[in-house]
Design an enzyme around this catalytic site. Sequence first.
Site, PDB file in Angstrom:
ATOM      1  N   GLY A 197       0.886  -1.015   0.084  1.00 26.61           N
ATOM      2  CA  GLY A 197      -0.101   0.020  -0.134  1.00 26.61           C
ATOM      3  C   GLY A 197       1.033   1.097  -0.155  1.00 26.61           C
ATOM      4  O   GLY A 197       0.569   2.102  -0.657  1.00 26.61           O
TER       5      GLY A 197
ATOM      6  N   GLU B  64      -7.135  -1.279   1.093  1.00 29.81           N
ATOM      7  CA  GLU B  64      -7.514  -2.373   2.082  1.00 29.81           C
ATOM      8  C   GLU B  64      -6.263  -3.085   2.615  1.00 29.81           C
ATOM      9  O   GLU B  64      -5.818  -3.992   1.688  1.00 29.81           O
ATOM     10  CB  GLU B  64      -8.495  -3.269   1.671  1.00 29.81           C
ATOM     11  CG  GLU B  64      -9.168  -4.030   2.779  1.00 29.81           C
ATOM     12  CD  GLU B  64      -9.864  -5.379   2.510  1.00 29.81           C
ATOM     13  OE1 GLU B  64      -9.706  -6.314   3.178  1.00 29.81           O
ATOM     14  OE2 GLU B  64     -10.628  -5.340   1.481  1.00 29.81           O
TER      15      GLU B  64
END
Length: 463
Positions: free
Chosen positions: A214, A231
């Site tokens: 991420g 997520e």
Amino acid sequence: MTATIQLISPVDGRVYAERPYTTPAQIEQALQAAASAQAQWQRRPLSERAAFCNAVVDAMLGMKDQIVPELAWQMGRPVRFGAGELRGFEERARHMIAIAAQALAVVEPSPVAGFRRFIKRDPLGTVLVVAPWNYPYLTAVNSIIPALMAGNSVILKHASQTLLVGERFAEAMHRAHLPEGLFHNLLLSHTDTGAMIASGRVQQVNFTGSVDAGKAMESAATGRFLGLGLELGGKDPAYVRADANLEHAVENLVDGSFFNSGQSCCAVERIYVDEKIYPAFVEGFAALTRQYVLGNPLDEATTLGPMVTPGAAMFVRGQIAEALAQGARALIDPQAFAADVPGGAYLAPQVLVDVSHQMSVMRDESFGPVVGIMPVKGDDQAIALMNDSEFGLSASIWTRDLDAAERLGEQVDTGTLFMNRCDYLDPALAWTGVKNSGRGVTLSSLGYEHLTRAKSFHLRHEI
């Protein structure tokens, strides 16, 4: 020689599939085609988009008999559970199609004489979906169907471990006669994925995966002002109050801990139990855990398949060994599970007690079939321990008291708070996380807000 991706099956360690990476020329062609097709797609009435998307769902369901064993070979989930992912796929897709008209409706403020004022929801353009292997259909559909419904084109980069899932999506789009160029399944390297994000030619990235990945996505997107939905996993806690239905809590928390071999972003990884019922809970939890059948996921009798790779299993074994060295106690004998061979992907479920938050197994994401259980004196201690984490994806409270669950839930740092259930996504609710579990929203009407941009019309018609 063209570089290829090898999909190594956790079932037997052999190469199950091998495909060439998408070439730079193919990437360029896909980006151009996606932009061109999207310009036409956004002009189609919503009812037509819905018809296409429903046809995609129908086509995917029509491949169930091939998909279920493919899933077992690719990522190890037992075939007895494979159809469940497709049921969830359909539930989420149909819901997002059904609510699109309302979610994307024009917003009209209070009338003002002489003016016509309203807000439209315009599509963003091209949406890049970077999907993980652990729930390869569910996680991808969270973004793909609503992105198309909102008028966007979609590029899918699926995990190499489940590269056949990307091909199934492409086949479903083809069978549904989706307009050419609107959907692309690309086999991208990490470098090519980063370059696509940095190019500014995709307007939204929806990613599910690790915190480190991420961060790489955020770095690639720096300065591009594009949307980024992340997520990034969790260390999801459960709190079992003294008034809980003990049998219900045990049954569901065992499943929430070990389904999919614990390889779920919202798997239950740590449990806090009121000390009044702690002994009975632990006894029941361990007894039910011992009933799992660890083995070949293609066998209908198997209820626990291998982890995705031997390396993933080795990480969890390391967490367990470290906890035991620090004073934890294991309630499950791995030798009772013949398939659990040291160094392999097949890993027996494990229940640890006498654990503390000084142990990695209670702090760091395990993503495997292990759970630690701690006694607590009451609500205040439970909430403090639940919040003592860098993650916040989902959490559950087990009680007969609805008011207490809501009151305590307001104090828990989490994206989703469950009462008397866990490890589930309701497509009518926003799926989101806090802290290192990510940012952004998928599912629900709020999910459409991250796939569109507001455009205001302020029209003066009396002069």
